[in-house]
Design a protein around this motif. Structure first.
Motif, mmCIF file in Angstrom:
data_model
loop_
_atom_site.group_PDB
_atom_site.id
_atom_site.type_symbol
_atom_site.label_atom_id
_atom_site.label_comp_id
_atom_site.label_asym_id
_atom_site.label_seq_id
_atom_site.Cartn_x
_atom_site.Cartn_y
_atom_site.Cartn_z
ATOM 1 N N LEU A 1 1.177 -1.348 -0.160
ATOM 2 C CA LEU A 1 -0.142 0.072 -0.174
ATOM 3 C C LEU A 1 1.065 0.894 -0.017
ATOM 4 C CD1 LEU A 1 -3.219 0.641 1.965
ATOM 5 C CD2 LEU A 1 -1.031 2.233 2.198
ATOM 6 N N ILE A 2 1.754 1.160 0.775
ATOM 7 C CA ILE A 2 2.837 2.458 0.892
ATOM 8 C C ILE A 2 3.447 2.565 -0.386
ATOM 9 C CG2 ILE A 2 4.795 3.167 2.049
ATOM 10 C CD1 ILE A 2 3.775 2.014 4.459
ATOM 11 N N GLU A 3 4.002 1.653 -1.026
ATOM 12 C CA GLU A 3 4.737 1.756 -2.334
ATOM 13 C C GLU A 3 3.732 2.362 -3.503
ATOM 14 O OE1 GLU A 3 8.089 1.552 -2.484
ATOM 15 O OE2 GLU A 3 7.957 1.198 -0.161
ATOM 16 N N LYS A 4 2.316 2.026 -3.307
ATOM 17 C CA LYS A 4 1.484 2.645 -4.242
ATOM 18 C C LYS A 4 1.207 4.132 -4.126
ATOM 19 C CE LYS A 4 -0.134 -2.201 -5.452
ATOM 20 N NZ LYS A 4 0.390 -2.083 -6.804
ATOM 21 N N VAL A 5 0.968 4.312 -2.816
ATOM 22 C CA VAL A 5 0.208 5.558 -2.104
ATOM 23 C C VAL A 5 1.570 6.410 -2.342
ATOM 24 C CG1 VAL A 5 -0.643 7.045 -0.381
ATOM 25 C CG2 VAL A 5 -1.593 4.720 -1.121
ATOM 26 N N LEU A 6 2.728 6.384 -1.870
ATOM 27 C CA LEU A 6 3.758 7.281 -1.639
ATOM 28 C C LEU A 6 4.094 8.332 -2.551
ATOM 29 C CD1 LEU A 6 5.097 7.996 1.190
ATOM 30 C CD2 LEU A 6 7.274 6.547 0.264
ATOM 31 N N PRO A 7 4.222 7.810 -4.043
ATOM 32 C CA PRO A 7 4.439 8.541 -5.090
ATOM 33 C C PRO A 7 3.663 9.889 -5.140
ATOM 34 C CG PRO A 7 4.597 6.473 -5.870
ATOM 35 C CD PRO A 7 3.980 6.398 -4.407
ATOM 36 N N LYS A 8 2.427 10.083 -4.666
ATOM 37 C CA LYS A 8 1.589 11.278 -5.077
ATOM 38 C C LYS A 8 2.076 12.378 -4.005
ATOM 39 C CE LYS A 8 -2.339 10.545 -1.934
ATOM 40 N NZ LYS A 8 -4.105 10.457 -1.823
ATOM 41 N N PHE A 9 2.845 11.938 -2.881
ATOM 42 C CA PHE A 9 3.232 13.174 -1.941
ATOM 43 C C PHE A 9 4.487 13.766 -2.563
ATOM 44 C CE2 PHE A 9 0.946 9.936 0.508
ATOM 45 C CZ PHE A 9 -0.036 10.967 1.138
ATOM 46 N N GLN A 10 4.386 15.032 -2.511
ATOM 47 C CA GLN A 10 5.558 15.954 -2.823
ATOM 48 C C GLN A 10 6.525 16.078 -1.698
ATOM 49 O OE1 GLN A 10 5.791 16.517 -6.298
ATOM 50 N NE2 GLN A 10 3.963 15.304 -6.479
ATOM 51 N N GLU A 11 6.144 16.068 -0.619
ATOM 52 C CA GLU A 11 7.055 16.356 0.429
ATOM 53 C C GLU A 11 6.775 15.477 1.479
ATOM 54 O OE1 GLU A 11 4.337 20.207 1.802
ATOM 55 O OE2 GLU A 11 6.387 20.589 0.836
ATOM 56 N N ASN A 12 7.701 15.627 2.655
ATOM 57 C CA ASN A 12 7.357 14.633 3.847
ATOM 58 C C ASN A 12 7.155 13.205 3.766
ATOM 59 O OD1 ASN A 12 7.510 17.320 5.410
ATOM 60 N ND2 ASN A 12 5.492 17.538 5.072
ATOM 61 N N THR A 13 7.755 12.687 2.572
ATOM 62 C CA THR A 13 7.488 11.393 2.269
ATOM 63 C C THR A 13 8.258 10.201 3.345
ATOM 64 O OG1 THR A 13 9.543 11.371 0.894
ATOM 65 C CG2 THR A 13 7.399 11.793 -0.219
ATOM 66 N N SER A 14 9.097 10.761 3.865
ATOM 67 C CA SER A 14 9.553 9.726 5.047
ATOM 68 C C SER A 14 8.669 9.632 6.024
ATOM 69 C CB SER A 14 11.027 10.374 5.572
ATOM 70 O OG SER A 14 12.132 10.298 4.407
ATOM 71 N N ALA A 15 8.173 10.921 6.642
ATOM 72 C CA ALA A 15 7.137 10.914 7.631
ATOM 73 C C ALA A 15 5.976 10.181 7.215
ATOM 74 C CB ALA A 15 6.844 12.267 8.279
ATOM 75 N N ILE A 16 5.468 10.564 5.964
ATOM 76 C CA ILE A 16 4.175 9.381 5.494
ATOM 77 C C ILE A 16 4.469 8.212 5.459
ATOM 78 C CG2 ILE A 16 2.826 9.429 3.472
ATOM 79 C CD1 ILE A 16 2.170 11.868 4.867
ATOM 80 N N ARG A 17 5.442 7.821 5.141
ATOM 81 C CA ARG A 17 5.888 6.241 5.100
ATOM 82 C C ARG A 17 5.776 5.844 6.332
ATOM 83 N NH1 ARG A 17 8.531 2.746 1.866
ATOM 84 N NH2 ARG A 17 9.270 4.255 0.343
#
Length: 571
Positions: free
Chosen positions: A516-532
């Motif tokens: 799920l994370i690998e599919k959703v993460l590309p839409k985020f432009q910033e704070n990707t580490s925190a989102i992960r």
């Protein structure tokens, strides 16, 4: 859960007198305007009282509050969606994965209103049957099947969104009831929903009439089967999911055969493999878009199983679509799509769509360096099936002038892809490079054929296999086949309120959120580490309970993923 407040609202707003003599056509049934100020003591004396309240179950499900939540709960957090133009703060925060218990979309009252209305029908209808000879036993059974299935559908939305929810099967009819109810665990609610719909499925009406609109905007037996297939898919009972999918598919095949025998020259449905689907391009035409026009433009199509029907010039409109996706006055809505969904299709660099795929042209439109959603917004679309320049075909999209787009809950390709998913899981664990048994090969072949049928229709491939995904490419492991099915579900059902739920179901099976994370993460432009890090928790897949609900119902404990120093936790 403020059932007392819901009850008072329902007494005033949701017990309409419609003057119907029975369960007649859908257009008549759903175009009745509710009347206010009904006195409960004078109600429930004849058949029309049951019919009018059942009508209100549908009307409440069609409300903007419910459709908003079907979209936001079912898809906004997925890789399909981001903010559009002028998104309200609640939407912006959800897209950022900053969901607080004060966010309005944590409010579930609109679905509990539907549930309470269904409970009310189930409670009173048998008594009306006992005193009104015009309300026959068969009509009672069909009514109970409709109300039970609508209630199950509403609870299904709630448990997929919040996981554990208060499960109430009695109507709110007086102040002596206990309105503080503990949340029932997900698995227990799911089992109850399955048992409820299993008990009534054969009482549901098979057909309300010859017109498709009559059989797609109310609960039929095929809608019951589709919901059961979905419920069993979440439960992990793969064969039962397949069995119910097959019942729906076989009925659609029969409908196709009957229509073909009656008048084959006017039929816009043809076989893709063994499956009857609406063609993208009509015979003799060089323009595509017909699939979209019939399913989403006109609505109540051959492929539809159950959709919420909005009758032009009636007070209930689908303003959720015009607000979120766009309208005639504002082509852009609050919700948009990440640009990677439809970028670089022509040079073959897009991982979602082939250049021949009609869906990226029908679903999205680029404007002002953003990608906006056009599915449901357009009344019709048209574009050439081939181009000599190598450029993206020019799409003519006619935007709806009024907000009456139907909202589809189940359609044939959804059911086909549910079956494909269950076939893959039924094959069991297949590791990379393993030799498949005959049984595993059969399941994988079944899943492949279902996906390819959907793909070929969307890519306008009647006979050509150019660009066709090959079986050997995906039949290497269960993970590869799961992604094969999941990717087609994403393309086919994009923006229909399904994608986040599909990803949650995947994570539940995996026992982790990695894919799920690998599919959703590309839409985020910033704070990707925190989102992960944030998305790694199982609890965060589900939403927090609304702060007001926690205050009203002290039996509720907040989802642990959303407990902070300022959260009012009940112990």
């Amino acid at each position: 859960m403020k059932l007392k407040n819901i009850h008072r609202a329902i007494i005033a707003l949701a017990l309409p007198l419609c003057g119907l003599g029975g369960l007649t056509s859908c257009s008549d049934f759903l175009s009745i305007e509710p009347q206010n100020e009904i006195v409960l003591d004078n109600y429930w004396t004849e058949e029309k009282d049951v019919v009018s309240t059942l009508n209100s179950c549908y009307a409440h499900l069609e409300s903007q509050n419910c459709i908003n939540r079907m979209i936001v709960w079912g898809e906004l957090r997925s890789d399909n969606m981001t903010t559009g133009s002028g998104a309200y703060n609640n939407i912006q925060q959800i897209v950022k994965e900053n969901i607080l218990e004060t966010n309005d979309y944590t409010n579930w009252q609109s679905f509990y209103e539907v549930i309470n209305l269904c409970n009310t029908v189930l409670h009173y209808a048998p008594g009306v049957n006992a005193i009104d000879p015009n309300f026959t036993d068969s009509e009672l059974s069909a009514t109970l099947a409709e109300a039970t299935t609508l209630r199950a559908l509403s609870y299904f939305y709630l448990i997929r969104t919040f996981r554990n929810v208060p499960y109430v099967t009695q109507p709110s009819i007086d102040d002596s009831q206990n309105y503080r109810v503990k949340a029932t665990p997900f698995a227990q609610v799911l089992d109850s929903l399955i048992a409820d719909v299993e008990a009534v499925k054969e009482d549901a009406v098979r057909s309300y009439g010859e017109e498709s609109v009559e059989n797609t905007c109310r609960i039929t037996r095929w809608a019951c089967y589709s919901l059961l297939a979905d419920l069993y898919l979440w439960k992990g009972e793969w064969q039962k999911c397949i069995d119910y999918c097959n019942l729906v598919i076989q009925q659609k095949i029969k409908d196709y055969e009957d229509a073909y025998a009656k008048n084959p020259t006017t039929l816009t449905v043809e076989l893709y493999g063994d499956y009857p689907l609406i063609s993208e391009t009509l015979a003799g035409s060089n323009f595509a878009g017909n699939t979209y026009n019939e399913i989403f433009g006109t609505g109540n199509s051959f492929e539809s199983i159950f959709e919420l029907n909005y009758v032009n010039n009636q007070s209930v409109t689908n303003s959720a679509v015009s607000s979120f996706y766009g309208s005639n006055s504002n082509r852009t809505g609050q919700i948009g799509a990440p640009t990677y969904l439809n970028s670089e299709v022509n040079n073959g660099q897009n991982k979602y769509f082939e250049k021949s795929d009609c869906r990226y042209l029908e679903n999205m439109i680029d404007q002002n360096n953003k990608t906006y959603i056009s599915k449901y917004v357009n009344q019709s679309v048209s574009f050439r099936t081939t181009t000599t320049s190598g450029m993206t075909p020019s799409v003519t999209g006619n935007v709806r002038t009024t907000p009456y787009a139907n909202w589809i809950l189940y359609r044939l390709t959804d059911v086909m892809l549910m079956r494909a998913e269950a076939e893959v899981e039924l094959a069991g664990d297949v590791t990379e490079g393993a030799v498949l048994t005959d049984e595993q090969t059969e399941h994988y072949r079944n899943a492949y054929d279902l996906v390819v049928a959907v793909w070929k229709r969307a890519n306008n491939k009647r006979t050509s296999n150019t660009g066709l995904p090959t079986y050997d490419t995906y039949a290497t492991s269960r993970t590869a086949m799961e992604d094969f099915v999941l990717n087609e579900r994403q393309r086919e059902l994009m923006f229909e309120g399904k994608r986040w739920y599909d990803l949650v179901r995947l994570s539940r099976r995996d026992g982790n959120n990695d894919r799920l994370i690998e599919k959703v993460l590309p839409k985020f432009q910033e704070n990707t580490s925190a989102i992960r890090i944030r998305l790694a928790s199982e609890d965060v897949l589900y939403w927090p309970y609304n702060r007001d609900e926690l205050k009203q119902n002290t039996e509720l404990d907040q989802n642990p993923a959303y407990v902070t120093d300022h959260t009012e936790q009940n112990f």
